[in-house]
Design an enzyme around this catalytic site. Structure first.
Site, PDB file in Angstrom:
ATOM      1  N   GLY A   1      27.804  28.156 -29.561  1.00  0.00           N
ATOM      2  CA  GLY A   1      27.924  27.143 -30.612  1.00  0.00           C
ATOM      3  C   GLY A   1      28.491  25.855 -30.072  1.00  0.00           C
ATOM      4  N   LYS A   2      28.558  24.860 -30.979  1.00  0.00           N
ATOM      5  CA  LYS A   2      29.126  23.560 -30.601  1.00  0.00           C
ATOM      6  C   LYS A   2      30.449  23.388 -31.329  1.00  0.00           C
ATOM      7  CE  LYS A   2      25.129  20.905 -29.117  1.00  0.00           C
ATOM      8  NZ  LYS A   2      25.479  21.471 -27.782  1.00  0.00           N
ATOM      9  N   GLY A   3      31.513  23.138 -30.597  1.00  0.00           N
ATOM     10  CA  GLY A   3      32.823  22.952 -31.244  1.00  0.00           C
ATOM     11  C   GLY A   3      33.213  21.501 -31.178  1.00  0.00           C
ATOM     12  N   ASN A   4      34.534  21.263 -31.243  1.00  0.00           N
ATOM     13  CA  ASN A   4      35.009  19.883 -31.154  1.00  0.00           C
ATOM     14  C   ASN A   4      34.728  19.352 -29.753  1.00  0.00           C
ATOM     15  OD1 ASN A   4      36.297  19.400 -33.771  1.00  0.00           O
ATOM     16  ND2 ASN A   4      37.493  21.197 -33.177  1.00  0.00           N
ATOM     17  N   PHE A   5      33.885  18.390 -29.621  1.00  0.00           N
ATOM     18  CA  PHE A   5      33.490  17.679 -28.386  1.00  0.00           C
ATOM     19  C   PHE A   5      33.145  18.594 -27.213  1.00  0.00           C
ATOM     20  CE2 PHE A   5      38.271  17.439 -28.097  1.00  0.00           C
ATOM     21  CZ  PHE A   5      38.470  18.111 -26.903  1.00  0.00           C
ATOM     22  N   GLY A   6      32.561  19.712 -27.487  1.00  0.00           N
ATOM     23  CA  GLY A   6      32.110  20.555 -26.368  1.00  0.00           C
ATOM     24  C   GLY A   6      31.207  21.651 -26.902  1.00  0.00           C
TER      25      GLY A   6
ATOM     26  N   VAL B   1      30.207  25.918 -26.362  1.00  0.00           N
ATOM     27  CA  VAL B   1      30.743  27.172 -25.831  1.00  0.00           C
ATOM     28  C   VAL B   1      29.587  28.121 -25.533  1.00  0.00           C
ATOM     29  CG1 VAL B   1      32.345  29.080 -26.194  1.00  0.00           C
ATOM     30  CG2 VAL B   1      32.876  26.849 -27.158  1.00  0.00           C
TER      31      VAL B   1
ATOM     32  N   LYS C   1      33.946  27.316 -22.558  1.00  0.00           N
ATOM     33  CA  LYS C   1      33.825  26.041 -23.279  1.00  0.00           C
ATOM     34  C   LYS C   1      33.664  24.920 -22.265  1.00  0.00           C
ATOM     35  CE  LYS C   1      35.703  23.439 -27.148  1.00  0.00           C
ATOM     36  NZ  LYS C   1      36.590  23.539 -28.338  1.00  0.00           N
TER      37      LYS C   1
ATOM     38  N   ASP D   1      42.889  22.167 -37.730  1.00  0.00           N
ATOM     39  CA  ASP D   1      41.469  22.454 -38.042  1.00  0.00           C
ATOM     40  C   ASP D   1      41.298  23.916 -38.459  1.00  0.00           C
ATOM     41  OD1 ASP D   1      38.280  21.819 -36.316  1.00  0.00           O
ATOM     42  OD2 ASP D   1      38.862  21.910 -38.435  1.00  0.00           O
TER      43      ASP D   1
HETATM   44  C1  LIG Z   1      31.906  26.336 -30.983  1.00  0.00           C
HETATM   45  C2  LIG Z   1      32.043  27.845 -31.065  1.00  0.00           C
HETATM   46  C3  LIG Z   1      31.553  28.482 -29.768  1.00  0.00           C
HETATM   47  N1  LIG Z   1      31.274  28.346 -32.138  1.00  0.00           N
HETATM   48  C4  LIG Z   1      31.001  29.676 -32.240  1.00  0.00           C
HETATM   49  N2  LIG Z   1      31.640  30.613 -31.497  1.00  0.00           N
HETATM   50  C5  LIG Z   1      31.262  31.902 -31.640  1.00  0.00           C
HETATM   51  C6  LIG Z   1      31.918  32.934 -30.858  1.00  0.00           C
HETATM   52  C7  LIG Z   1      31.562  34.262 -30.902  1.00  0.00           C
HETATM   53  N3  LIG Z   1      32.366  34.978 -30.093  1.00  0.00           N
HETATM   54  C8  LIG Z   1      33.241  34.127 -29.511  1.00  0.00           C
HETATM   55  N4  LIG Z   1      34.225  34.427 -28.640  1.00  0.00           N
HETATM   56  C9  LIG Z   1      34.986  33.429 -28.203  1.00  0.00           C
HETATM   57  C10 LIG Z   1      34.762  32.119 -28.615  1.00  0.00           C
HETATM   58 CL1  LIG Z   1      35.809  30.848 -28.014  1.00  0.00          CL
HETATM   59  C11 LIG Z   1      33.766  31.772 -29.505  1.00  0.00           C
HETATM   60  C12 LIG Z   1      32.989  32.809 -29.967  1.00  0.00           C
HETATM   61  N5  LIG Z   1      30.304  32.301 -32.516  1.00  0.00           N
HETATM   62  C13 LIG Z   1      29.694  31.367 -33.265  1.00  0.00           C
HETATM   63  C14 LIG Z   1      30.027  30.035 -33.153  1.00  0.00           C
HETATM   64  F1  LIG Z   1      29.421  29.101 -33.882  1.00  0.00           F
HETATM   65  C15 LIG Z   1      33.497  28.105 -31.242  1.00  0.00           C
HETATM   66  O1  LIG Z   1      34.237  28.103 -30.270  1.00  0.00           O
HETATM   67  N6  LIG Z   1      33.852  28.160 -32.476  1.00  0.00           N
HETATM   68  C16 LIG Z   1      35.227  28.095 -32.767  1.00  0.00           C
HETATM   69  C17 LIG Z   1      35.755  29.480 -32.878  1.00  0.00           C
HETATM   70  F2  LIG Z   1      34.948  30.210 -33.701  1.00  0.00           F
HETATM   71  F3  LIG Z   1      35.799  30.034 -31.675  1.00  0.00           F
HETATM   72  F4  LIG Z   1      36.960  29.363 -33.427  1.00  0.00           F
END
Ligand SMILES: CC(C)(Nc1nc(-c2c[nH]c3ncc(Cl)cc23)ncc1F)C(=O)NCC(F)(F)F
Length: 295
Positions: A20-25, A27, A46, A140
């Site tokens: 996914g896409k988070g704040n300015f990056g 993952v 990330k 956030d």
């Molecule tokens: C931008 C990102 C990637 N978005 C997502 N992460 C994961 C996702 C699924 N499993 C994960 N394990 C670790 C991390 Cl850092 C993310 C994921 N699954 C779906 C997402 F849209 C993310 O960091 N979101 C913030 C968070 F959900 F992590 F609070």
């Protein structure tokens, strides 16, 4: 040091998919596979979009923030991966297979009990209590930024907007309006860019609303606020309309079938005066009591 387990070599980091896409990056899901036999562990990496230098500094702060956090209810920092000769750096975190809370709640909406939602709520409270001991303000807190480790464990993630409170003040004032989504923000954030543990408590109330709405996108905070503001939003910004409504004591309506005492807890978090809002330690006690009595 060769045995520094927080250093990940780029050549052993095998890309699998984008998470996914988070704040300015963004993952990515990767397997760190130094043996090259697919037995390595899955990690979330990330990467910073190296467009603005300011992002680079913010990213360094995010890495530093996450690297000092050790709590069962916060996504684990694994380390960093330098590439392009230490020019660019990626943040390596544990991979949580059940994904973000909003997706999980909607997918499993037919078999998640009130008790389970209250368990998740108490874990988020404990993670926020821990952050508060380090004087971190998340800024956030939202269901999209909570990760699900398994059917009975959630963790707070995405520390891209996190700030440390100054030693002499209980709030952090942003120089200009930040990029936090409006509908999760307390009035003092909308009106004065003032962020504190108490504004995180307001956002926690919004997360409770998301939880008890099963993260239904048709009744998420943004949809409900925009509907209350009305379509003919002209002139004054959305933020001003929202701020006026909150000042006139409008709040998100109770989710369908939400227990009245849970909605009462949301309303406590949405107390206009931040001094009168509960602290996370108060909230986790109230939620724990609800879990005990909800037999
Ligand atoms: C931008 C990102 C990637 N978005 C997502 N992460 C994961 C996702 C699924 N499993 C994960 N394990 C670790 C991390 Cl850092 C993310 C994921 N699954 C779906 C997402 F849209 C993310 O960091 N979101 C913030 C968070 F959900 F992590 F609070």
């Amino acid at each position: 040091a060769t045995h520094d387990h927080t250093q990940f070599e780029e050549r052993h980091l095998c890309y699998i998919s984008q998470l996914g896409k988070g704040n300015f990056g963004c993952v990515e899901l990767c397997r760190y596979d130094p043996l090259g036999d697919n037995t390595g562990e899955l990690v979330a990496v990330k990467k910073l979009q190296p467009n603005k230098i300011s992002n680079q500094e913010d990213f360094q702060k995010e890495v530093k923030t996450l690297s000092v956090l050790h709590c069962d209810y916060i996504v684990k920092y694994r380390g960093v991966c330098y590439s392009m000769g230490r020019l660019s750096m990626s943040l390596v975190m544990e991979y949580l297979p059940y994904g973000s809370l909003n997706g999980y709640m909607w997918t499993n909406r037919y078999n998640i009990t009130t008790r389970r939602m209250l368990l998740f709520a108490s874990q988020i409270c404990k993670g926020m209590e821990y952050l508060q001991t380090l004087r971190y303000v998340h800024r956030d807190l939202a269901a999209r930024n909570i990760l699900v480790a398994n059917d009975s464990l959630v963790k707070i993630a995405d520390f891209g907007l996190t700030k440390v409170l100054p030693f002499d003040k209980e709030y952090y004032r942003l120089s200009q309006p930040g990029q936090s989504p409006l509908f999760w923000l307390a009035p003092e954030c909308l009106n004065e860019n003032k962020f504190s543990h108490k504004s995180d408590v307001w956002s926690f109330g919004i997360v409770l609303h998301e939880l008890f709405s099963y993260c239904d996108n048709n009744s998420n905070p943004k949809v409900l606020c925009l509907r209350a503001i009305g379509q003919n939003v002209q002139g004054t910004s959305i933020s001003m309309h929202l701020s006026n409504m909150l000042a006139n004591n409008w709040r998100l309506p109770s989710p369908p079938n939400c227990p009245s005492e849970v909605y009462g807890l949301m309303k406590d978090c949405w107390t206009y005066d931040f001094d009168k809002r509960p602290m996370f330690c108060d909230l986790s006690k109230k939620v724990e009591n609800m879990i005990q009595s909800d037999r």
